[in-house]
Structure formats: structure tokens, C-alpha cells
Enzyme design. Structure first.
Site: not given
Ligand code: MEV
Length: 438
Positions: A85, A280, A296, A393
Site C-alpha cells: 500500500e 485496519k 505469521d 493517499h
Molecule cells: C487505509 O489503509 C487506512 C485508513 O483507512 C485507516 C483509518 O481510516 O484510520 C486510513
């Protein structure tokens, strides 16, 4: 050609590729070249990778990046991260730098207990089972000495074996619930070998136990396996500073940044839809270090998300508060990691990654990984509550778009320069590239 095959694993690598290409990819005249171009010229190195799994046909590359400037308990680290990513390593580096000037990260390993279970069925009286367990417990430990001796010499081994009655959930279902200390090893093989030995002894010795009726002597072992739920293999990572130190040159005061940040964390604490994405983001940092250090990631993912729902609803792993003018952001997270065994001594890049981290113990690696997760979460929340996430991003995604359209180096340079002050959108980039080419 038939789409099923017997004896596939016995074919050579080239024969496997030929079968795949002829059966599924015959319309792609580059298929064989795409698969073979990733083979390493160093035959020994290639063989090492081939033998990690069954039916290897090629290597699957992921970038290995590094995030420098992490200060953890006063020690500086450059953290290796394997991830696809585009924005993750940049975000980690930014968060590391931010906290470098504010005292760095503080971490602490809270506990290192791992769990394994022998699941079995027993149709007799519970009191009889309890007396049998009390009698056989020392023998369970004794019979596994050939497995545990080395681990015990180093200070680890079996911590305890409990009999658990699970008949409220499933009729006749019981467990040997075993806790282990596996030191620098993740310990999966050690734990599973011990459990399988316990199961054998537990079943066999029952045949000779006087306290059982004839029918009670036949214990039915269902399975023996470690648990990836490790709530007592826990590490804490934290950052904190006076609120005014959070102010930046963007006109947002430290206090209003801190308040909004705390609100964002609170939302993730109570709202599962947000918590999953919030966590995430944490796993972006964690998985990248887990992969780079040959651990792992599936085990870690499963254990972490179970932990995030331990109170009955899925919630944020991290927490934040402002108290007496001090902003604190922290996380406690279960991480069962190893720095010996498994891939750690086999994969040349994993060995190098561990060397880069100064050959950490498993406990030290737990702290580094937790910090990578907290840093990633900090970076995400900082963007989300100020500029929005897309600015950063899309800047990082720009190169992916350019590569997708096979931009030359000169085109890339020109377009990156142009978008320094412009908002990156897929359309805008494609349009600019087209204009440039015309
Ligand atoms: C993207 O990989 C992760 C985010 O969506 C985490 C979040 O929203 O806190 C930017």
C-alpha cells in the site's frame, strides 16, 4: 485440455508452468515470461524460496521499505516494512519524525503467555475426570520432557495445565487448557508437539485408571492445537506530550487538534463500522513489520481482532485522552512473535531485517511492532481529522497511476512536479499525461 490433474506436485517447476499456461492462460502469450521473469538467477536462493511451500511456480514480490527515526524507550530504530500500500511507509516515517521531537514512543511488555488446547469428549462423571486429571497431570509433563527439555534450559516451557469443563456449550466436551512460555520462539511447533504428546498420554493412561468405570476409560480426543488468541501475550505502546506541543504551522492549535483526535478515537471505541477501519490502519503498520521479520501475519491478525472484540462488541485497539494538559495516545495489543525459528533463520531478507533491528528478542520485537501500529494509527487520525486522508493517499498513489499508463521517467518527473501544488485525482493525472503526450 482437462482442468484437473493428478500428480501435479511431482511435475518440475517448468512442467507445472506449462500445464497452467496451456490449461488456463493460452490466450496470454506473455504468461510464461511473466511467471519466469521473477525467478532468481542465483539457483540456490531460488531453491530456498521454492522449498518454502509446495507447488512454487515463481516468486511474488512485495516492496521492502524502511521507516527511520523511530525513538522507542530512548533507542533509535529504522523499522523494516514489507507492504504494497503506497502511503503506509511514508505515514510511518512521518509519525516517527513527529514523535522524535516529542520524546518518542514508550513501550512495555505486559505478559508473554501463550495458549494451547487438547479438545476431548468424555461421557462419564465429571468428579471421576477431575480425579483422573489430578493423578495424570505430572505424567503429562513428564512424558513431554523430550520436547520441553531445551526450552526449559532457556527458562521457558509449560506454565500450567488446567482441566476445563465445557459441557455447558457442547455435551461431553472438555479441554486441557495449557499455558506456555516460549521465549524468543513464536512456539507453534513446540506447543503443538507438546499438546499432541499430552493427548497421547491422556488417552492411554485413562485405560489403567482405577477410578474410571469400564466405559469411562475411553476418552475421545478431538484435536490438539495451539490458540492464536493470546490476550495474555500483551504489549503496550504509548506516546504523550503537553497539548500545546501538538500545534503545527497549519493554524490548528494543539488543544483543538488533541480534542478532535480524542473524539475520533472515541468514535472508533463505540462504533464497529469505524473501529474496523481504524484497526485496519493499525494493522497496516503491524502486518508490514510482521511480514518483514518473517512472522505469521494471519496468526497476529486473527488474535488481534478477537482481542478487539473481547468485550462483546468490536472496538478500537487504541485509546486517547487529554488530562491535565497532557495528550496521551496508547494501545495494548496481543502479539505472539518469534525472532528465532520459522522463516527468521531461513529467509535472507528476514535475517537482514532482524539485523537492522539489532537482533531483537521476541519481547523487543513485540514493542517495535506495537509502535509501528500506533504510529500508523496516529498518522491516519492526524490526516483524517485535519486535511482528510485523500491528499496524502493520492500523492502516494500518483506513481501507481503513472506506472499503470507506462509513463516514462521524464513524464513521471514532469507530472510529479506539476502535481506538487495540485490535487491528485485519477482523471487529472490521466488528462495531464495525455496533454503531455500530445
Ligand atoms: C487505509 O489503509 C487506512 C485508513 O483507512 C485507516 C483509518 O481510516 O484510520 C486510513
Amino acid at each position: 485440455m482437462s482442468e484437473t490433474i493428478s500428480g501435479f506436485s511431482k511435475l518440475s517447476k517448468s512442467e507445472k508452468i506449462d500445464w497452467i499456461v496451456n490449461t488456463y492462460l493460452s490466450k496470454n502469450d506473455k504468461a510464461k515470461q511473466i511467471l519466469t521473469q521473477y525467478w532468481n538467477a542465483d539457483k540456490k536462493l531460488q531453491q530456498l524460496h521454492d522449498e518454502f511451500i509446495e507447488n512454487t511456480i515463481t516468486n511474488y514480490y512485495l516492496p521492502l521499505g524502511v521507516a527511520p527515526n523511530f525513538l522507542i524507550n530512548g533507542k533509535a530504530y529504522t523499522i523494516p516494512m514489507a507492504i504494497e500500500e503506497s502511503s503506509v511507509v511514508a505515514a510511518a516515517s512521518k509519525a516517527a519524525k513527529f514523535w522524535l521531537d516529542r520524546g518518542g514512543f514508550k513501550t512495555k511488555v505486559i505478559s508473554t503467555k501463550k495458549i494451547g488446547q487438547v479438545h476431548f469428549k468424555f461421557g462419564g462423571k465429571f468428579e471421576h475426570l477431575v480425579s483422573y486429571f489430578t493423578q495424570v497431570k505430572p505424567k503429562l509433563i513428564e512424558d513431554s520432557k523430550h520436547i520441553t527439555a531445551n526450552m526449559e534450559k532457556r527458562g521457558g516451557g509449560i506454565l500450567d495445565i488446567e482441566l476445563r469443563n465445557k459441557t455447558q456449550d457442547i455435551e461431553g466436551y472438555y479441554q486441557l487448557h495449557v499455558s506456555f512460555e516460549t521465549l524468543n520462539a513464536m512456539g507453534a511447533n513446540f506447543i503443538n508437539s507438546c499438546l499432541e504428546q499430552f493427548a497421547k498420554t491422556f488417552k492411554n493412561e485413562a485405560l489403567y485408571f482405577d477410578g474410571f468405570s469400564e466405559d469411562e476409560k475411553y476418552i475421545d480426543i478431538v484435536m490438539s492445537i495451539l490458540s492464536n488468541y493470546v490476550p495474555d501475550c500483551l504489549v503496550r505502546a504509548e506516546v504523550s506530550c503537553p497539548v500545546e506541543q501538538l500545534s503545527e504551522n497549519n493554524g490548528v492549535s494543539g488543544a483543538s487538534f488533541a480534542n478532535k483526535f480524542v473524539e475520533a478515537v472515541k468514535i472508533a471505541e463505540v462504533e464497529p463500522y469505524r473501529a474496523v477501519t481504524h484497526n485496519k490502519g493499525i494493522m497496516n503498520g503491524i502486518d508490514a513489520v510482521i511480514l518483514a521479520t518473517g512472522n505469521d501475519f494471519r496468526a497476529v491478525e486473527a488474535g488481534v481482532h478477537a482481542f478487539a472484540s473481547r468485550n462483546g462488541s468490536y472496538s478500537s485497539l487504541s485509546h486517547a485522552e487529554v488530562k491535565d494538559g497532557i495528550f496521551t495516545f496508547w494501545m495494548e495489543i496481543p502479539l505472539a512473535l518469534g525472532t528465532v525459528g520459522g522463516l527468521t533463520g531461513l529467509h535472507p531478507l528476514v535475517k537482514l531485517a532482524l539485523e537492522l533491528l539489532d537482533k531483537p528478542s521476541a519481547k523487543e520485537l513485540m514493542q517495535i511492532v506495537a509502535v509501528a501500529g500506533l504510529a500508523q494509527n496516529f498518522a491516519a487520525l492526524r490526516s483524517l481529522t485535519t486535511t482528510g486522508i485523500q491528499q496524502g493517499h493520492m500523492k502516494m498513489h500518483l506513481m501507481n497511476i503513472l506506472n499503470q499508463f507506462e509513463a516514462t521517467d521524464t513524464e513521471k518527473q514532469k507530472i510529479v512536479a506539476l502535481f506538487k501544488t495540485k490535487t491528485v485525482t485519477h482523471n487529472a493525472v490521466v488528462q495531464t499525461l495525455e496533454n503531455l503526450r500530445n
